[in-house]
Write a protein that holds these residues in place. Structure first.
Motif, PDB file in Angstrom:
ATOM      1  N   MET A   1      26.415  40.408  94.272  1.00  0.00           N
ATOM      2  CA  MET A   1      26.113  39.039  94.641  1.00  0.00           C
ATOM      3  C   MET A   1      26.579  38.104  93.528  1.00  0.00           C
ATOM      4  SD  MET A   1      22.450  37.373  95.717  1.00  0.00           S
ATOM      5  CE  MET A   1      22.209  38.629  96.935  1.00  0.00           C
ATOM      6  N   ILE A   2      27.154  36.995  93.923  1.00  0.00           N
ATOM      7  CA  ILE A   2      27.678  36.004  92.979  1.00  0.00           C
ATOM      8  C   ILE A   2      26.838  34.739  93.088  1.00  0.00           C
ATOM      9  CG2 ILE A   2      29.659  34.555  92.431  1.00  0.00           C
ATOM     10  CD1 ILE A   2      31.414  36.795  93.608  1.00  0.00           C
ATOM     11  N   CYS A   3      26.553  34.127  91.943  1.00  0.00           N
ATOM     12  CA  CYS A   3      25.873  32.832  91.979  1.00  0.00           C
ATOM     13  C   CYS A   3      26.804  31.769  91.429  1.00  0.00           C
ATOM     14  CB  CYS A   3      24.563  32.868  91.215  1.00  0.00           C
ATOM     15  SG  CYS A   3      24.704  32.663  89.445  1.00  0.00           S
ATOM     16  N   LYS A   4      26.554  30.558  91.851  1.00  0.00           N
ATOM     17  CA  LYS A   4      27.310  29.401  91.380  1.00  0.00           C
ATOM     18  C   LYS A   4      26.321  28.295  91.058  1.00  0.00           C
ATOM     19  CE  LYS A   4      31.307  30.420  94.228  1.00  0.00           C
ATOM     20  NZ  LYS A   4      32.131  30.047  95.354  1.00  0.00           N
ATOM     21  N   ILE A   5      26.726  27.443  90.131  1.00  0.00           N
ATOM     22  CA  ILE A   5      25.946  26.227  89.899  1.00  0.00           C
ATOM     23  C   ILE A   5      26.730  25.068  90.494  1.00  0.00           C
ATOM     24  CG2 ILE A   5      24.770  27.142  87.861  1.00  0.00           C
ATOM     25  CD1 ILE A   5      26.621  25.329  86.142  1.00  0.00           C
ATOM     26  N   ARG A   6      26.004  24.103  91.031  1.00  0.00           N
ATOM     27  CA  ARG A   6      26.646  22.915  91.597  1.00  0.00           C
ATOM     28  C   ARG A   6      25.683  21.746  91.498  1.00  0.00           C
ATOM     29  NH1 ARG A   6      23.895  21.765  96.050  1.00  0.00           N
ATOM     30  NH2 ARG A   6      23.441  23.331  97.631  1.00  0.00           N
ATOM     31  N   LYS A   7      26.248  20.549  91.617  1.00  0.00           N
ATOM     32  CA  LYS A   7      25.415  19.352  91.607  1.00  0.00           C
ATOM     33  C   LYS A   7      24.414  19.422  92.760  1.00  0.00           C
ATOM     34  CE  LYS A   7      27.315  16.933  88.254  1.00  0.00           C
ATOM     35  NZ  LYS A   7      26.597  16.613  87.056  1.00  0.00           N
ATOM     36  N   TRP A   8      23.272  18.813  92.551  1.00  0.00           N
ATOM     37  CA  TRP A   8      22.241  18.766  93.579  1.00  0.00           C
ATOM     38  C   TRP A   8      22.678  17.891  94.745  1.00  0.00           C
ATOM     39  CZ3 TRP A   8      18.252  21.898  93.886  1.00  0.00           C
ATOM     40  CH2 TRP A   8      17.779  22.515  92.727  1.00  0.00           C
ATOM     41  N   LYS A   9      22.162  18.196  95.919  1.00  0.00           N
ATOM     42  CA  LYS A   9      22.315  17.361  97.117  1.00  0.00           C
ATOM     43  C   LYS A   9      20.915  17.073  97.636  1.00  0.00           C
ATOM     44  CE  LYS A   9      26.287  20.126  98.572  1.00  0.00           C
ATOM     45  NZ  LYS A   9      26.720  21.065  99.615  1.00  0.00           N
ATOM     46  N   MET A  10      20.722  15.909  98.208  1.00  0.00           N
ATOM     47  CA  MET A  10      19.405  15.570  98.749  1.00  0.00           C
ATOM     48  C   MET A  10      18.968  16.581  99.810  1.00  0.00           C
ATOM     49  SD  MET A  10      18.210  13.181  96.920  1.00  0.00           S
ATOM     50  CE  MET A  10      16.698  12.954  97.848  1.00  0.00           C
ATOM     51  N   SER A  11      19.905  17.171 100.499  1.00  0.00           N
ATOM     52  CA  SER A  11      19.578  18.160 101.536  1.00  0.00           C
ATOM     53  C   SER A  11      19.049  19.476 100.954  1.00  0.00           C
ATOM     54  CB  SER A  11      20.807  18.425 102.403  1.00  0.00           C
ATOM     55  OG  SER A  11      21.883  18.892 101.606  1.00  0.00           O
ATOM     56  N   ASP A  12      19.026  19.617  99.620  1.00  0.00           N
ATOM     57  CA  ASP A  12      18.523  20.834  98.971  1.00  0.00           C
ATOM     58  C   ASP A  12      17.004  20.836  98.800  1.00  0.00           C
ATOM     59  OD1 ASP A  12      21.131  21.815  98.595  1.00  0.00           O
ATOM     60  OD2 ASP A  12      21.307  20.870  96.606  1.00  0.00           O
ATOM     61  N   ALA A  61      21.889  22.838  90.831  1.00  0.00           N
ATOM     62  CA  ALA A  61      21.274  23.838  91.695  1.00  0.00           C
ATOM     63  C   ALA A  61      21.973  25.169  91.414  1.00  0.00           C
ATOM     64  CB  ALA A  61      21.460  23.461  93.159  1.00  0.00           C
ATOM     65  N   ILE A  62      21.217  26.247  91.456  1.00  0.00           N
ATOM     66  CA  ILE A  62      21.807  27.586  91.400  1.00  0.00           C
ATOM     67  C   ILE A  62      21.864  28.063  92.845  1.00  0.00           C
ATOM     68  CG2 ILE A  62      21.575  29.947  90.547  1.00  0.00           C
ATOM     69  CD1 ILE A  62      19.708  28.799  88.342  1.00  0.00           C
ATOM     70  N   THR A  63      23.041  28.503  93.272  1.00  0.00           N
ATOM     71  CA  THR A  63      23.201  28.932  94.658  1.00  0.00           C
ATOM     72  C   THR A  63      23.754  30.353  94.729  1.00  0.00           C
ATOM     73  OG1 THR A  63      25.453  28.067  94.860  1.00  0.00           O
ATOM     74  CG2 THR A  63      23.654  26.549  95.408  1.00  0.00           C
ATOM     75  N   ALA A  64      23.407  31.024  95.805  1.00  0.00           N
ATOM     76  CA  ALA A  64      23.979  32.323  96.152  1.00  0.00           C
ATOM     77  C   ALA A  64      24.051  32.364  97.667  1.00  0.00           C
ATOM     78  CB  ALA A  64      23.114  33.465  95.628  1.00  0.00           C
ATOM     79  N   GLU A  65      25.171  32.787  98.177  1.00  0.00           N
ATOM     80  CA  GLU A  65      25.369  32.852  99.628  1.00  0.00           C
ATOM     81  C   GLU A  65      25.060  31.501 100.288  1.00  0.00           C
ATOM     82  OE1 GLU A  65      22.685  36.138 100.222  1.00  0.00           O
ATOM     83  OE2 GLU A  65      24.295  37.596  99.952  1.00  0.00           O
ATOM     84  N   ASP A  66      25.502  30.417  99.632  1.00  0.00           N
ATOM     85  CA  ASP A  66      25.328  29.044 100.115  1.00  0.00           C
ATOM     86  C   ASP A  66      23.876  28.616 100.272  1.00  0.00           C
ATOM     87  OD1 ASP A  66      28.085  28.449 100.215  1.00  0.00           O
ATOM     88  OD2 ASP A  66      28.249  29.512 102.138  1.00  0.00           O
ATOM     89  N   LYS A  67      22.980  29.239  99.522  1.00  0.00           N
ATOM     90  CA  LYS A  67      21.555  28.909  99.572  1.00  0.00           C
ATOM     91  C   LYS A  67      21.081  28.573  98.164  1.00  0.00           C
ATOM     92  CE  LYS A  67      17.122  31.077 100.536  1.00  0.00           C
ATOM     93  NZ  LYS A  67      16.431  32.330 100.789  1.00  0.00           N
ATOM     94  N   VAL A  68      20.238  27.545  98.026  1.00  0.00           N
ATOM     95  CA  VAL A  68      19.663  27.207  96.722  1.00  0.00           C
ATOM     96  C   VAL A  68      18.637  28.278  96.366  1.00  0.00           C
ATOM     97  CG1 VAL A  68      18.250  25.560  95.438  1.00  0.00           C
ATOM     98  CG2 VAL A  68      20.050  24.731  96.949  1.00  0.00           C
ATOM     99  N   ILE A  69      18.862  28.920  95.203  1.00  0.00           N
ATOM    100  CA  ILE A  69      17.948  29.977  94.768  1.00  0.00           C
ATOM    101  C   ILE A  69      17.293  29.651  93.427  1.00  0.00           C
ATOM    102  CG2 ILE A  69      19.182  31.753  96.059  1.00  0.00           C
ATOM    103  CD1 ILE A  69      20.316  32.688  93.261  1.00  0.00           C
ATOM    104  N   GLY A  70      17.621  28.474  92.857  1.00  0.00           N
ATOM    105  CA  GLY A  70      17.022  28.120  91.584  1.00  0.00           C
ATOM    106  C   GLY A  70      17.548  26.808  91.054  1.00  0.00           C
TER     107      GLY A  70
END
Length: 176
Positions: A1-12, A61-70
């Motif tokens: 599993m790979i995680c990515k960090i990205r800017k927050w979105k209000m939809s998160d 946001a920390i994401t994995a599989e297009d889901k916020v996980i942290g």
């Protein structure tokens, strides 16, 4: 599993609330977070992060599989510590022990060292949080010492550990 960090979105906001409404996670964070943590709390936090000075606050946001996980953030300090920043993070319990948090820490450190004048990033996990200490060690942070009786959490006086990663150490590794 790979995680990515990205800017927050209000939809998160809903996914963020689901992650942090966990007593095990909140027991390892600083005080001040509501419990349970609602979607409205998440929206307020995300809004604050999106409005923050991007040279002072690096929040993702920390994401994995297009889901916020942290969540992960680095926050510039002031005055004589203006090129120093504090790291904070948490990840959903179901992702503990999978190496994702270490990956997220590496990603944000690389970003901040490349995109700002920060020369030192530090973190102060509770001494009893061995998993968080291990994340920092695996991400190249150096243990600098124990801050004895440095915090009161859940009615207990506890120690914290000081870890830091320096930009110069990364640059030296690249050159050799």
């Amino acid at each position: 599993m790979i995680c990515k960090i990205r800017k927050w979105k209000m939809s998160d906001a809903a996914e963020l609330a689901a992650v942090i409404s966990n007593k095990k996670i909140q027991d390892n964070l600083r005080d001040g977070l509501p419990f349970p943590y609602t979607e409205q709390d998440g929206a307020a936090f995300i809004s604050e992060m999106l409005c923050a000075d991007t040279n002072e606050t690096f929040a993702f946001a920390i994401t994995a599989e297009d889901k916020v996980i942290g969540s992960i953030g680095i926050f510039r300090q002031g005055n004589i510590h203006r090129q120093t920043a504090e790291l904070g993070y948490y990840i959903a319990e179901e992702y503990w022990g999978k190496g994702l948090m270490t990956e997220a820490v590496n990603q944000i450190c690389e970003y901040v060292f490349n995109e700002s004048d920060i020369i030192r990033i530090y973190a102060e996990p509770f001494a009893h949080n061995t998993a968080s200490c291990r994340v920092l060690e695996k991400a190249g942070f150096q243990y600098e010492g124990t801050l004895r009786k440095n915090a009161v959490k859940n009615g207990r006086v506890i120690d914290m550990k000081m870890y830091a990663r320096l930009k110069a150490e990364i640059e030296t590794k690249i050159e050799t």
